[in-house]
Every structure is written in structure tokens, then in C-alpha cells.
Design a protein around this motif. Structure first.
Motif, PDB file in Angstrom:
ATOM      1  N   LEU A 188       0.822  -1.206   0.000  1.00 25.23           N
ATOM      2  CA  LEU A 188       0.000   0.000   0.000  1.00 25.23           C
ATOM      3  C   LEU A 188       0.856   1.256   0.000  1.00 25.23           C
ATOM      4  N   ARG A 189       1.919   1.294   0.808  1.00 29.62           N
ATOM      5  CA  ARG A 189       2.779   2.465   0.849  1.00 29.62           C
ATOM      6  C   ARG A 189       3.448   2.694  -0.503  1.00 29.62           C
ATOM      7  N   ASP A 190       3.860   1.612  -1.178  1.00 34.10           N
ATOM      8  CA  ASP A 190       4.465   1.747  -2.499  1.00 34.10           C
ATOM      9  C   ASP A 190       3.471   2.314  -3.495  1.00 34.10           C
ATOM     10  N   ALA A 191       2.212   1.886  -3.376  1.00 29.77           N
ATOM     11  CA  ALA A 191       1.178   2.376  -4.287  1.00 29.77           C
ATOM     12  C   ALA A 191       0.973   3.876  -4.119  1.00 29.77           C
ATOM     13  N   LEU A 192       1.001   4.337  -2.876  1.00 29.13           N
ATOM     14  CA  LEU A 192       0.798   5.760  -2.635  1.00 29.13           C
ATOM     15  C   LEU A 192       1.915   6.599  -3.243  1.00 29.13           C
ATOM     16  N   ASP A 222      -3.469   1.194  10.540  1.00 30.97           N
ATOM     17  CA  ASP A 222      -4.687   0.432  10.285  1.00 30.97           C
ATOM     18  C   ASP A 222      -5.453   0.155  11.574  1.00 30.97           C
ATOM     19  N   ARG A 223      -4.745  -0.084  12.667  1.00 31.17           N
ATOM     20  CA  ARG A 223      -5.423  -0.271  13.952  1.00 31.17           C
ATOM     21  C   ARG A 223      -6.152   1.006  14.354  1.00 31.17           C
ATOM     22  N   ALA A 224      -5.487   2.148  14.122  1.00 31.47           N
ATOM     23  CA  ALA A 224      -6.122   3.425  14.452  1.00 31.47           C
ATOM     24  C   ALA A 224      -7.354   3.672  13.593  1.00 31.47           C
ATOM     25  N   LEU A 225      -7.277   3.325  12.317  1.00 29.19           N
ATOM     26  CA  LEU A 225      -8.426   3.506  11.425  1.00 29.19           C
ATOM     27  C   LEU A 225      -9.595   2.628  11.855  1.00 29.19           C
ATOM     28  N   ARG A 226      -9.302   1.391  12.230  1.00 33.76           N
ATOM     29  CA  ARG A 226     -10.382   0.500  12.674  1.00 33.76           C
ATOM     30  C   ARG A 226     -11.026   1.024  13.952  1.00 33.76           C
ATOM     31  N   PRO A 237      -9.629  -1.654   7.025  1.00 33.66           N
ATOM     32  CA  PRO A 237      -8.222  -1.254   6.925  1.00 33.66           C
ATOM     33  C   PRO A 237      -7.271  -2.416   7.192  1.00 33.66           C
ATOM     34  N   GLY A 238      -6.304  -2.569   6.307  1.00 29.46           N
ATOM     35  CA  GLY A 238      -5.324  -3.631   6.457  1.00 29.46           C
ATOM     36  C   GLY A 238      -5.677  -4.918   5.751  1.00 29.46           C
ATOM     37  N   GLU A 239      -6.897  -4.997   5.202  1.00 32.77           N
ATOM     38  CA  GLU A 239      -7.311  -6.197   4.479  1.00 32.77           C
ATOM     39  C   GLU A 239      -6.944  -6.074   2.989  1.00 32.77           C
ATOM     40  N   PRO A 240      -6.780  -7.208   2.288  1.00 32.62           N
ATOM     41  CA  PRO A 240      -6.381  -7.175   0.866  1.00 32.62           C
ATOM     42  C   PRO A 240      -7.323  -6.369  -0.021  1.00 32.62           C
TER      43      PRO A 240
END
Length: 235
Positions: free
Chosen positions: A3-7, A52-56, A178-181
Motif C-alpha cells: 500500500l505504501r508503495d502504491a501511494l 490500520d489499527r487506528a483507522l479500525r 483497513p489492512g485487508e487485501p
């Protein structure tokens, strides 16, 4: 591709991808730590990133807030503010969404979590057919003189452009866990739209949570506008 690479692949954008200390500079306290529905499970989940934990956890908070008093939340979201409305905070705390401790989150993260839940509640089964004219976000800003307000305004305009271009993947990205494929795959599909939609000269410190938040608000606003346009045609 992670995900970070995509951004980082945001072609032609003046962005810094990260979620470090600067991302929390404008954090607003909601009052205390989330106590329900499942915040503790997210906090202890070491298989996903801290972001992702914070987003959830934010999503749990938003769900509880809206179910506690939707009218107050809608009033809070009617205009863009960098601060948590005291009336919203008081309503949520009295209704048990918060307990001891303290939760800090950027203003856009809180707004994004609330708009994400409203999107799920109000438009879950509907297909977005954008109205002929994009949402004019200036109406939601009491003032656009400050750099923070101007940046938020431009980010919403950017998000609306992406949403209108690819509503299916935009919604998949926002509503995925968040964090799921599914979240990562949706963002990968959106990458080609991000660069062309970015306003010239916009420079922001960027994170996935920021992107998710603005997309959530843009999606909801575009759904609202589409509903009004369809009703007008039917009359």
C-alpha cells in the motif's frame, strides 16, 4: 505492490507519503479512549499496522457516535471545522462511546470515519451515478483564508474528481476493512486516477488515513448530490 508503495506512485503530485508525527499535529482530542464496540481488539492486533489499527478504532468510534445521536453528528458535519464540536463530544461521552484515557486524531480522520459510516448506512445498496456538476465544496467552509482550510478544500475537490472518475473502486477503498487485501487492491485500481485529479501546486503531508478520510466525505457528498439531481429529474 504494498500500500505504501502504491501511494508513492502518485504521478505529478507534490506529496510526502507518511504517517509520522507531523500527521498528528492537528490532532483533536475526542475526550478519551474508545470503549466500544471492539476498540481493545484492534489495539491488540499486531498483524496489521499501527495506522490500520487506528483507522479500525476510529470506525468503531464513528459507528457508535452516529448511532448515539445521528442528528448531532450531521450538524457537526454540516461545515468543515478543525476542532471537535463540544456538543458532539458531550453527546458521545454521555452515551458511552468513550471511557477513560484519551484519543487523539486529526480533524479529517474524525470526519472521514463519520462520513464512512453514513455512507454505509445511507447508500450501501445504491450505485453512484454522479450528477452532471461536481459538488461545490466552498459551501461547507465558513472561511477559506487559512492554509488548513484551503488545503482541506483542495483535497476534497481532488477526492471528488477521483470519486466521479471511478466510483466503484473509490467506495471499495473507503468501505474496506483497513489492512485487508480488498483495501489494497482497490487503491491499486485507483492509482491511475490520482495524479490527473490532483490540483496543481497542492503540497500536503500525506497518509493513507488522510486519503481514506477525504474520499469518504467526497463519496457521501457526491451521493447526496446525485440523489438531489435524480429527484429533480423525476419531478
Amino acid at each position: 505492490m504494498k500500500l505504501r508503495d502504491a501511494l508513492i506512485l502518485l504521478a505529478g503530485c507534490s506529496l510526502f507519503c507518511g504517517s509520522g508525527p507531523a500527521a498528528a499535529q492537528d490532532a483533536a482530542p475526542t475526550g478519551s479512549r474508545i470503549s466500544r464496540p471492539t476498540a481493545n481488539n484492534h489495539a491488540n492486533n499486531q498483524t496489521i499496522s499501527e495506522e490500520d489499527r487506528a483507522l479500525r478504532a476510529t470506525q468503531d468510534f464513528s459507528r457508535c457516535a452516529i448511532y448515539s445521536d445521528r442528528a448531532v453528528v450531521i450538524e457537526f458535519l454540516a461545515s468543515y471545522s478543525q476542532k471537535l464540536d463540544k456538543k458532539v463530544a458531550r453527546t458521545i461521552m454521555n452515551d458511552g462511546c468513550l471511557s477513560h484515557g484519551q484519543l487523539m486524531m486529526p480533524a479529517e480522520t474524525l470526519r472521514g470515519g463519520l462520513f464512512r459510516q453514513l455512507l454505509i448506512d445511507d447508500f450501501a445498496d445504491q450505485e453512484l451515478v454522479p450528477a452532471d456538476t461536481a459538488v461545490q465544496y466552498a459551501r461547507y467552509f465558513p472561511e477559506l483564508e487559512s492554509s488548513k482550510s484551503r488545503t482541506a478544500y483542495l483535497m476534497l475537490d481532488f477526492a471528488s474528481c477521483v470519486v466521479r472518475t471511478d466510483p466503484e473502486n473509490s467506495r471499495a477503498f473507503v468501505t474496506a476493512i483497513p489492512g485487508e487485501p480488498q483495501e489494497e487492491e482497490a487503491l491499486k485500481s485507483l492509482i491511475p486516477q490520482l495524479g490527473p485529479c490532483m490540483p496543481d501546486g497542492l503540497q500536503v503531508e500525506f497518509s493513507k488515513s488522510m486519503l481514506t478520510s477525504y474520499f469518504a466525505e467526497a463519496l457521501y457528498r457526491e451521493f447526496e448530490a446525485a440523489a438531489v439531481a435524480q429527484q429533480a429529474k423525476a419531478e
